[in-house]
Design a protein around this motif. Structure first.
Motif, PDB file in Angstrom:
ATOM      1  N   SER A   7      92.645  28.627  43.064  1.00 34.85           N
ATOM      2  CA  SER A   7      92.348  27.227  43.400  1.00 34.85           C
ATOM      3  C   SER A   7      90.944  27.129  44.012  1.00 34.85           C
ATOM      4  O   SER A   7      90.205  26.168  43.774  1.00 34.85           O
ATOM      5  CB  SER A   7      93.384  26.686  44.388  1.00 34.85           C
ATOM      6  OG  SER A   7      94.647  26.678  43.778  1.00 34.85           O
ATOM      7  N   SER A  52      95.528  22.992  45.697  1.00 35.31           N
ATOM      8  CA  SER A  52      96.635  23.950  45.780  1.00 35.31           C
ATOM      9  C   SER A  52      97.651  23.683  44.677  1.00 35.31           C
ATOM     10  O   SER A  52      98.157  22.561  44.567  1.00 35.31           O
ATOM     11  CB  SER A  52      97.323  23.837  47.142  1.00 35.31           C
ATOM     12  OG  SER A  52      98.449  24.673  47.182  1.00 35.31           O
ATOM     13  N   GLN A  53      97.931  24.676  43.876  1.00 30.79           N
ATOM     14  CA  GLN A  53      98.968  24.528  42.845  1.00 30.79           C
ATOM     15  C   GLN A  53     100.309  24.243  43.503  1.00 30.79           C
ATOM     16  O   GLN A  53     100.965  23.267  43.201  1.00 30.79           O
ATOM     17  CB  GLN A  53      99.034  25.811  42.004  1.00 30.79           C
ATOM     18  CG  GLN A  53     100.028  25.783  40.847  1.00 30.79           C
ATOM     19  CD  GLN A  53     101.480  25.964  41.239  1.00 30.79           C
ATOM     20  OE1 GLN A  53     102.334  25.196  40.803  1.00 30.79           O
ATOM     21  NE2 GLN A  53     101.793  26.920  42.079  1.00 30.79           N
ATOM     22  N   SER A  54     100.711  25.135  44.406  1.00 28.97           N
ATOM     23  CA  SER A  54     102.052  25.038  44.994  1.00 28.97           C
ATOM     24  C   SER A  54     102.167  23.897  45.991  1.00 28.97           C
ATOM     25  O   SER A  54     103.243  23.357  46.204  1.00 28.97           O
ATOM     26  CB  SER A  54     102.382  26.343  45.723  1.00 28.97           C
ATOM     27  OG  SER A  54     101.432  26.566  46.758  1.00 28.97           O
ATOM     28  N   THR A  89     100.746  26.513  50.250  1.00 27.05           N
ATOM     29  CA  THR A  89      99.991  27.648  50.787  1.00 27.05           C
ATOM     30  C   THR A  89      99.658  27.362  52.255  1.00 27.05           C
ATOM     31  O   THR A  89      98.999  26.370  52.564  1.00 27.05           O
ATOM     32  CB  THR A  89      98.720  27.871  49.953  1.00 27.05           C
ATOM     33  OG1 THR A  89      99.123  28.085  48.607  1.00 27.05           O
ATOM     34  CG2 THR A  89      97.926  29.063  50.450  1.00 27.05           C
ATOM     35  N   VAL A 146     103.186  34.524  38.499  1.00 24.80           N
ATOM     36  CA  VAL A 146     102.396  34.572  39.738  1.00 24.80           C
ATOM     37  C   VAL A 146     100.923  34.288  39.438  1.00 24.80           C
ATOM     38  O   VAL A 146     100.249  33.562  40.178  1.00 24.80           O
ATOM     39  CB  VAL A 146     102.583  35.943  40.436  1.00 24.80           C
ATOM     40  CG1 VAL A 146     101.526  36.155  41.500  1.00 24.80           C
ATOM     41  CG2 VAL A 146     103.965  36.020  41.066  1.00 24.80           C
ATOM     42  N   THR A 184      98.124  32.369  38.043  1.00 20.46           N
ATOM     43  CA  THR A 184      98.033  30.975  37.594  1.00 20.46           C
ATOM     44  C   THR A 184      97.142  30.851  36.359  1.00 20.46           C
ATOM     45  O   THR A 184      96.115  31.522  36.250  1.00 20.46           O
ATOM     46  CB  THR A 184      97.531  30.063  38.728  1.00 20.46           C
ATOM     47  OG1 THR A 184      97.472  28.722  38.229  1.00 20.46           O
ATOM     48  CG2 THR A 184      96.150  30.459  39.206  1.00 20.46           C
ATOM     49  N   GLU A 227      94.730  41.186  39.290  1.00 18.53           N
ATOM     50  CA  GLU A 227      96.041  40.916  39.869  1.00 18.53           C
ATOM     51  C   GLU A 227      97.182  41.356  38.955  1.00 18.53           C
ATOM     52  O   GLU A 227      98.231  41.762  39.432  1.00 18.53           O
ATOM     53  CB  GLU A 227      96.209  39.464  40.324  1.00 18.53           C
ATOM     54  CG  GLU A 227      96.265  38.416  39.237  1.00 18.53           C
ATOM     55  CD  GLU A 227      96.462  36.995  39.787  1.00 18.53           C
ATOM     56  OE1 GLU A 227      95.962  36.065  39.170  1.00 18.53           O
ATOM     57  OE2 GLU A 227      97.121  36.828  40.826  1.00 18.53           O
TER      58      GLU A 227
HETATM   59  C1  AGP Z   1      96.071  33.329  41.226  1.00 17.78           C
HETATM   60  O1  AGP Z   1      96.518  33.767  40.010  1.00 17.78           O
HETATM   61  C2  AGP Z   1      96.997  33.512  42.357  1.00 17.78           C
HETATM   62  N1  AGP Z   1      98.320  33.242  42.080  1.00 17.78           N
HETATM   63  C3  AGP Z   1      96.480  32.995  43.701  1.00 17.78           C
HETATM   64  O2  AGP Z   1      95.151  33.369  43.858  1.00 17.78           O
HETATM   65  C4  AGP Z   1      96.660  31.485  43.992  1.00 17.78           C
HETATM   66  O3  AGP Z   1      95.741  30.736  43.240  1.00 17.78           O
HETATM   67  C5  AGP Z   1      96.452  31.263  45.505  1.00 17.78           C
HETATM   68  O4  AGP Z   1      97.435  31.974  46.197  1.00 17.78           O
HETATM   69  C6  AGP Z   1      96.500  29.808  45.890  1.00 17.78           C
HETATM   70  O5  AGP Z   1      97.744  29.239  45.622  1.00 17.78           O
HETATM   71  P1  AGP Z   1      97.940  27.669  45.606  1.00 17.78           P
HETATM   72  O6  AGP Z   1      97.071  27.127  44.535  1.00 17.78           O
HETATM   73  O7  AGP Z   1      99.402  27.486  45.322  1.00 17.78           O
HETATM   74  O8  AGP Z   1      97.556  27.154  46.951  1.00 17.78           O
END
Ligand code: AGP
Length: 610
Positions: free
Chosen positions: A305, A349-351, A354, A400, A402, A490
Motif C-alpha cells: 500500500s 490500506s487493503q485490509s 493494519t 497474503v 497483494t 515475500e
Molecule cells: C504485500 O503483498 C503485503 N501483503 C503487505 O506488504 C501489505 O501490503 C501490508 O501489510 C499493508 O497491508 P494493508 O494494505 O492491509 O494495510
C-alpha cells in the motif's frame, strides 16, 4: 494474523468451528484450537502447526460434543508458537475460555495482580491473563457482561475476543477494541468471526462490532452494548460476495486467481467514478473548498500500500501541484509530522485493519488534518474512523501477497490525483478527458498482458535458482521496482532489493557480479535513455538483465538480455500495466521453487499488531 470463529445454535459446534477456521487460514497462523461448552464444562483441543493436525486430533470435530463454542488460529506474538500458548485459553478451574486477537499491553501488571490473588499460569501469553481476569470478576459478579466489562476496564491494548463460560450454555460474549470482529446472523443460530469468509457458508447478514462494543450472542438473538452499557441497535449489512469469490475458483492458488481478476477489479474501481466525462469521487465531508486550501499531502501506508502511495505521489504532484510526502505508517507517529488544518493525510490500506496504519490515522486526526482513506474492506476500522473513505472494489483478497488490491489502489489514487488537479484548477477539461480515457483502457490492456504467460514462466524457470535478484527503475518505475522486489521476496524467499537506478552506483553496484539477475523497469519513456545507461553499467559487471519497457517502438532498444514489452500507454496508466509482469514473474518463480505461495512463511494478511 490470528483468526476467530464462534458459534451458538442447534448444530454440532466443533466441526463448524473447524470449517470456519479453514476459511481463515489465509490470514496466517502457527497453531489452532477450539473450545466447546457442554454439560457445565469446557472441552478444548489445541494443536501447533496446520489446522489439519487439529482436525485429525478431534476426528474433524466429531470427538467434541456441544452446540456452543469458539475457535482460533494463532499467529504468535507473546510466546512461541506451541500447544500451550495456542488459544482458547482457559482459566484455572475451567470456568472461562477465551480467544483473543490483538495485544493486552499491560498483561505483566495484571498477571502480578492475579498471582497475588491465587492464580497460576501455564502459558506465556497476554491472552491467558485476560481469561483469568475475566474469571476473577465472574467469581465475584456471576454475570458474564459485568465480569467482561470489569476486566476490560483494566485492559490496555487492542482486542477482539470471544468468551465462553462453562455454566452458560445459552450465550457467549464478543468484545472488541482496535481489532476487527463481526457477528453473523443466522436462523436459530448466530456466529462471530474475525473476517467474512468464515461465515459465508452460513449467513450473509453481518454486523460489524464497533469500537469497545460488547455483544451477548444467543442462538435466537444478539444484544449489543456500547462502552457505557447502552443498547446499540444496528441493522445487519448483506455481504454480496459470492461464496466462490472467497474460494480458489479453479486456480491452483488464490494469488493467481487474484492476478487474473485484475481487469474486472480495475474496471469496477474506475467505472462508477466516471460521470459525464469527469472524475466524481463522491467525497462526503472533504469539500472542494477544503481541497483548494490544501497546502501539503501526506500519504501514509505499509508494504505494498505504501508502494501504491509512492506511485500516487508522482501523480498528485504532477496533476494537482501539491507537495506530497510518502511515509511508512510505522514511522509516521514518531516523526513529528508537520500537520495543520490545510494538510490532507491519505491513508492506504487493503485490509483497513493494519494497526500501524490505524494509529497513524488517529495521529493525523489528532493533529487536525483532513483524513481520506483508500480501503478495500468495507466497514473496516480505518474506513470507519476516516473523515472520508474511497473503496477499492477489488473484492476479497485472500493471498497474503497483494495483487488486485494493489492495482485498484493505483487506479483509485490516479483518479484522485486527476480530481484534485481539476478542483485546484490545474487539470482542464481536455486533459481530464485524456487521462480518463487512458485509465479506462487499462482493463483491456491488463487482459492482454494476462493472455500469454509463457514468456514469464520461461524467465522464472531461468531465475528461480538465483540467490539474489535486484530491481531498478526511475520515477514511477522506481516505485514499481519496490513492489516487484517485495512481491518476489515475500513469496519466493529469494533475496531481493530495489533501487532507484541512478543510486545503484553509490554502493549497491558492488554486489553485481557475473550471473547476478537484474530486473530493469524502463516503461517511463522520458527516462528510457538513462535506464539504458544503467542497464549497460550492470551488464558490464556481468549481470543478466530482464527489461520491462512499454511500446513496440522500444523493442530491442534496451540492451537487456531479455525484454518484456508492454503495450504503449499514457504515463498515468503505466504503473498498473507494469505491475502485471512483475506479479507473474514472482508467482512463477515461487511456483518453480515449490513455495507455499498463498501463505508465505512468517507473513500475515492483515497485520494487526504494531
Ligand atoms: C504485500 O503483498 C503485503 N501483503 C503487505 O506488504 C501489505 O501490503 C501490508 O501489510 C499493508 O497491508 P494493508 O494494505 O492491509 O494495510
Amino acid at each position: 494474523m490470528c483468526g476467530i470463529v464462534g458459534y451458538i445454535g442447534g448444530k454440532a459446534a466443533a466441526p463448524l468451528l473447524l470449517d470456519g477456521l479453514k476459511k481463515l487460514e489465509y490470514r496466517g497462523y502457527d497453531s489452532a484450537g477450539i473450545a466447546v461448552v457442554n454439560n457445565g464444562s469446557i472441552h478444548a483441543a489445541k494443536e501447533r502447526g496446520r489446522l489439519s493436525a487439529l482436525c485429525s486430533l478431534t476426528g474433524d470435530g466429531k470427538s467434541i460434543s456441544g452446540h456452543l463454542g469458539i475457535g482460533h488460529t494463532r499467529w504468535a506474538t507473546h510466546g512461541e508458537p506451541n500447544h500451550v500458548n495456542a488459544h482458547p485459553h482457559i482459566s484455572i478451574g475451567g470456568m472461562v475460555a477465551l480467544v483473543h486477537n490483538g495485544i493486552i499491553e499491560n498483561y505483566s501488571e495484571l498477571k502480578q495482580f492475579l498471582i497475588k490473588n491465587g492464580y497460576s499460569f501455564v502459558s506465556e501469553t497476554d491472552s491467558e491473563v485476560a481469561a483469568q481476569l475475566i474469571d476473577y470478576y465472574y467469581k465475584r459478579q456471576h454475570d458474564p457482561v459485568e465480569a467482561v466489562r470489569l476486566a476490560e476496564k483494566r485492559f490496555a491494548g487492542s482486542y477482539a475476543m470471544g468468551i465462553v463460560f462453562a455454566d452458560r450454555e445459552d450465550e457467549f460474549i464478543a468484545l472488541r477494541k482496535d481489532s476487527p470482529l463481526i457477528i453473523g446472523l443466522g436462523e436459530g443460530e448466530n456466529f462471530i468471526a474475525s473476517d467474512v469468509p468464515a461465515l459465508l457458508k452460513h449467513t450473509r447478514r453481518i454486523i460489524r462490532l464497533g469500537e469497545r462494543e460488547l455483544a451477548v450472542i444467543r442462538k435466537d438473538g444478539v444484544t449489543i452494548f456500547d462502552k457505557d452499557s447502552n443498547t446499540v441497535k444496528r441493522e445487519p449489512v448483506m455481504v454480496t460476495w459470492d461464496a466462490d469469490s472467497a474460494e480458489k475458483g479453479g486456480y491452483d492458488h488464490f494469488m493467481l486467481k487474484e492476478i487474473m481478476e485484475q481487469p474486472d477489479a480495475v474496471r469496477r474501481t474506475i467505472a462508477p467514478r466516471i460521470q459525464h466525462g469527469r472524475v466524481e469521487l463522491g467525497l462526503k465531508r472533504i469539500t472542494e473548498a477544503a481541497i483548494r486550501s490544501i497546502e501539503r499531502v501526506y500519504i501514509v501506508a505499509c508494504g505494498s500500500s505504501y508502494h501504491a502511495g509512492m506511485v500516487a505521489r508522482y501523480a498528485i504532484e504532477k496533476y494537482a501541484r501539491i507537495p506530497v510526502t510518502c511515509e511508512l505508517a510505522s514511522e509516521f507517529r514518531y516523526i513529528e509530522p508537520m500537520i495543520g488544518s490545510n494538510t490532507l493525510v491519505i491513508i492506504i490500506s487493503q485490509s483497513g485493519e493494519t494497526l500501524d496504519t490505524l494509529f497513524a490515522l488517529r495521529e493525523a486526526k489528532k493533529r487536525g488534518a483532513h483524513v481520506l482513506s483508500i480501503v478495500n474492506v468495507v466497514g473496516s476500522s480505518i474506513a470507519a474512523e476516516s473523515e472520508d473513505v474511497l473503496y477499492t472494489w477489488a473484492g476479497p483478497e485472500i493471498a497474503v501477497a497483494t495483487t488486485k488490491a494493489y492495482s485498484t489502489q493505483l487506479v483509485l489514487m490516479e483518479l484522485l490525483a486527476v480530481y484534485l488537479g481539476r478542483v485546484r484548477g490545474h487539470v482542464d477539461e481536455r486533459l481530464e478527458g485524456e487521462l480518463i480515457s487512458a485509465l479506462s483502457e487499462l482493463p483491456s490492456i491488463i487482459e492482454k498482458l494476462l493472455e500469454d504467460q509463457a514468456g514469464l514462466k520461461a524467465l522464472a524457470a531461468e531465475s528461480y535458482m538465483q540467490r539474489d535478484i535486484f530491481f531498478m527503475g526511475r520515477n514511477i518505475d522506481y516505485a514499481l521496482a519496490l513492489e516487484g522486489s517485495l512481491k518476489l521476496k515475500e513469496i519466493s524467499y529469494i533475496h531481493s532489493e530495489a533501487y532507484a537506478a541512478g543510486e545503484l552506483k553509490h554502493g549497491t553496484i558492488s554486489l553485481i557480479v557475473p550471473g547476478t539477475s537484474v530486473v530493469a523497469i524502463c516503461t517511463y519513456a522520458p527516462l528510457l535513455d538513462k535506464m539504458v545507461s544503467n542497464i549497460r553499467e550492470v551488464k558490464a559487471r556481468g549481470a543478466s538483465v530482464i527489461a520491462i519497457a512499454a511500446g513496440e517502438e522500444h523493442r530491442g532498444k534496451t540492451g537487456a538480455n531479455h525484454e518484456i514489452i508492454l503495450p504503449g500507454c499514457a504515463d498515468i496508466a503505466l504503473p498498473c500495466a507494469s505491475v502485471v509482469p512483475l506479479q507473474l514473474f514472482a508467482y512463477y518463480t515461487a511456483l518453480m521453487k515449490g513455495c507455499d505461495i498463498d501463505k508465505p512463511r512468517n507473513l500475515a494478511k492483515s497485520v494487526t499488531v504494531e
